[in-house]
Design a protein around this motif. Sequence first.
Motif, mmCIF file in Angstrom:
data_model
loop_
_atom_site.group_PDB
_atom_site.id
_atom_site.type_symbol
_atom_site.label_atom_id
_atom_site.label_comp_id
_atom_site.label_asym_id
_atom_site.label_seq_id
_atom_site.Cartn_x
_atom_site.Cartn_y
_atom_site.Cartn_z
ATOM 1 N N UNK A 90 0.845 -1.204 0.000
ATOM 2 C CA UNK A 90 0.000 0.000 0.000
ATOM 3 C C UNK A 90 0.873 1.245 0.000
ATOM 4 N N UNK A 91 0.590 2.168 -0.908
ATOM 5 C CA UNK A 91 1.422 3.363 -1.074
ATOM 6 C C UNK A 91 1.012 4.474 -0.113
ATOM 7 N N UNK A 92 2.024 5.139 0.420
ATOM 8 C CA UNK A 92 1.812 6.273 1.315
ATOM 9 C C UNK A 92 2.725 7.425 0.914
ATOM 10 N N UNK A 93 2.235 8.627 1.099
ATOM 11 C CA UNK A 93 3.089 9.798 0.973
ATOM 12 C C UNK A 93 3.906 9.935 2.255
ATOM 13 N N UNK A 113 -0.239 17.432 6.698
ATOM 14 C CA UNK A 113 -1.655 17.377 7.038
ATOM 15 C C UNK A 113 -2.555 17.377 5.810
ATOM 16 N N UNK A 114 -2.305 18.289 4.861
ATOM 17 C CA UNK A 114 -3.199 18.403 3.713
ATOM 18 C C UNK A 114 -3.132 17.146 2.841
ATOM 19 N N UNK A 115 -1.979 16.530 2.726
ATOM 20 C CA UNK A 115 -1.887 15.260 2.000
ATOM 21 C C UNK A 115 -2.593 14.138 2.751
ATOM 22 N N UNK A 116 -2.496 14.162 4.063
ATOM 23 C CA UNK A 116 -3.226 13.191 4.889
ATOM 24 C C UNK A 116 -4.725 13.283 4.613
ATOM 25 N N UNK A 173 -6.252 5.815 -2.329
ATOM 26 C CA UNK A 173 -7.657 6.168 -2.100
ATOM 27 C C UNK A 173 -7.976 7.605 -2.517
ATOM 28 N N UNK A 174 -6.982 8.384 -2.876
ATOM 29 C CA UNK A 174 -7.212 9.778 -3.269
ATOM 30 C C UNK A 174 -8.066 9.857 -4.530
ATOM 31 N N UNK A 175 -8.956 10.850 -4.587
ATOM 32 C CA UNK A 175 -9.849 11.044 -5.722
ATOM 33 C C UNK A 175 -9.868 12.525 -6.120
ATOM 34 N N UNK A 182 -10.495 19.276 -0.372
ATOM 35 C CA UNK A 182 -9.393 19.581 0.545
ATOM 36 C C UNK A 182 -8.694 20.861 0.119
ATOM 37 N N UNK A 183 -8.421 20.994 -1.167
ATOM 38 C CA UNK A 183 -7.703 22.162 -1.673
ATOM 39 C C UNK A 183 -8.485 23.446 -1.456
#
Length: 363
Positions: A90-93, A113-116, A173-175, A182-183
Amino acid sequence: PPEVEREKPRVALATDPEIRVRVLKGTRSAEVASDAPMKIRILKLASEFRLGAAVRVEVRSGRLHVLRRAVGGDAAEIRPTQGTIRLNGRAYRGRLTVRVEDGRLLVVNTLKLENYLRAVVPKEMIASWPIEALKAQAVAARTYALYQHRKRTDYLYDVDATILSQVYGGKRTERPKTDRAVSETRGKVLLKGDRLVLAYFHSNSGGFTEDSGNVWRVSFPYLQSKADPYSRRKKSAWAYGLSLAELSRRLKRRGIRVGRVSRVIPLERTASGRIKAFRVVGSRRTRKLSGNTFRIGVGSTRMQSTLVQFRKGREGGRLKMEGRGLGHGVGMSQWGANEMARRGLSHQEILSFYYPGTRLTSR
């Protein structure tokens, strides 16, 4: 949910702090990989070494091993030289910290935080929902994460990746639509006075939100019971039944030992209609349990809320329930937020409705 505190942390000053997320615990080994070479820093020694693109980390004889070699101390930080890092595929930043805790691996993902939030919002809310609902979720999740970040400075991590905190799925899971939510709310948080609020949320209130004090014994002015007409239409009603023998087994697994259960008696209801306490009569003893404790004992995905009625009679030693709502009922109802956004209300109006007396501001 994590234990709440009466003293609410003051608003954070950093514009985009790092959040520490516990992503793995209780195993003896894990695979860490990246598309590029990685670097490992032994925390106790403050020394750094270059690794390949894949390594195995494990606990042997109570010590941390990387590539079958013991490292100095019991903790190490691994980060990719570029791109993302993968833990068991599983990929994580960001980066990973691996350490030994009680003879097992504890792995924490540290990232901005914002990437989380980009990996939280689509796990907590359906990504195709109206953008204003997604924005409300982004603000609530950001506020909750920052609250825990300020509170847990003496801990090894700030939040868990599961429903113990808020669900976090990593990069995959990012969409696009939730990224936009978020942005477009970047840096926005909820405050009461000059302090971050404890922005709890849940799936569906069933038509009435709950006072936090009735669930966790700590009451906040912005987490009170109120009528919620937006949560009555969809995903509200449910029914469930189980045998008293199975209930006895489930309670025992949770450390609630009463013997074989013969009766379950609702004792008290809150202003929202939820059952605040139960009396469980067993063959060995009788115990009084809070509504939340009893629900968790039954199984929170089965007994979906404590806004419940028991059917009269007990056929074949079964407990039959009919209820409304999903979750503890405190704070924002996600299905209610969806309905409000569908009616054209903004994320500011959604947040004001579910967290009355708070203000929305940029840090």
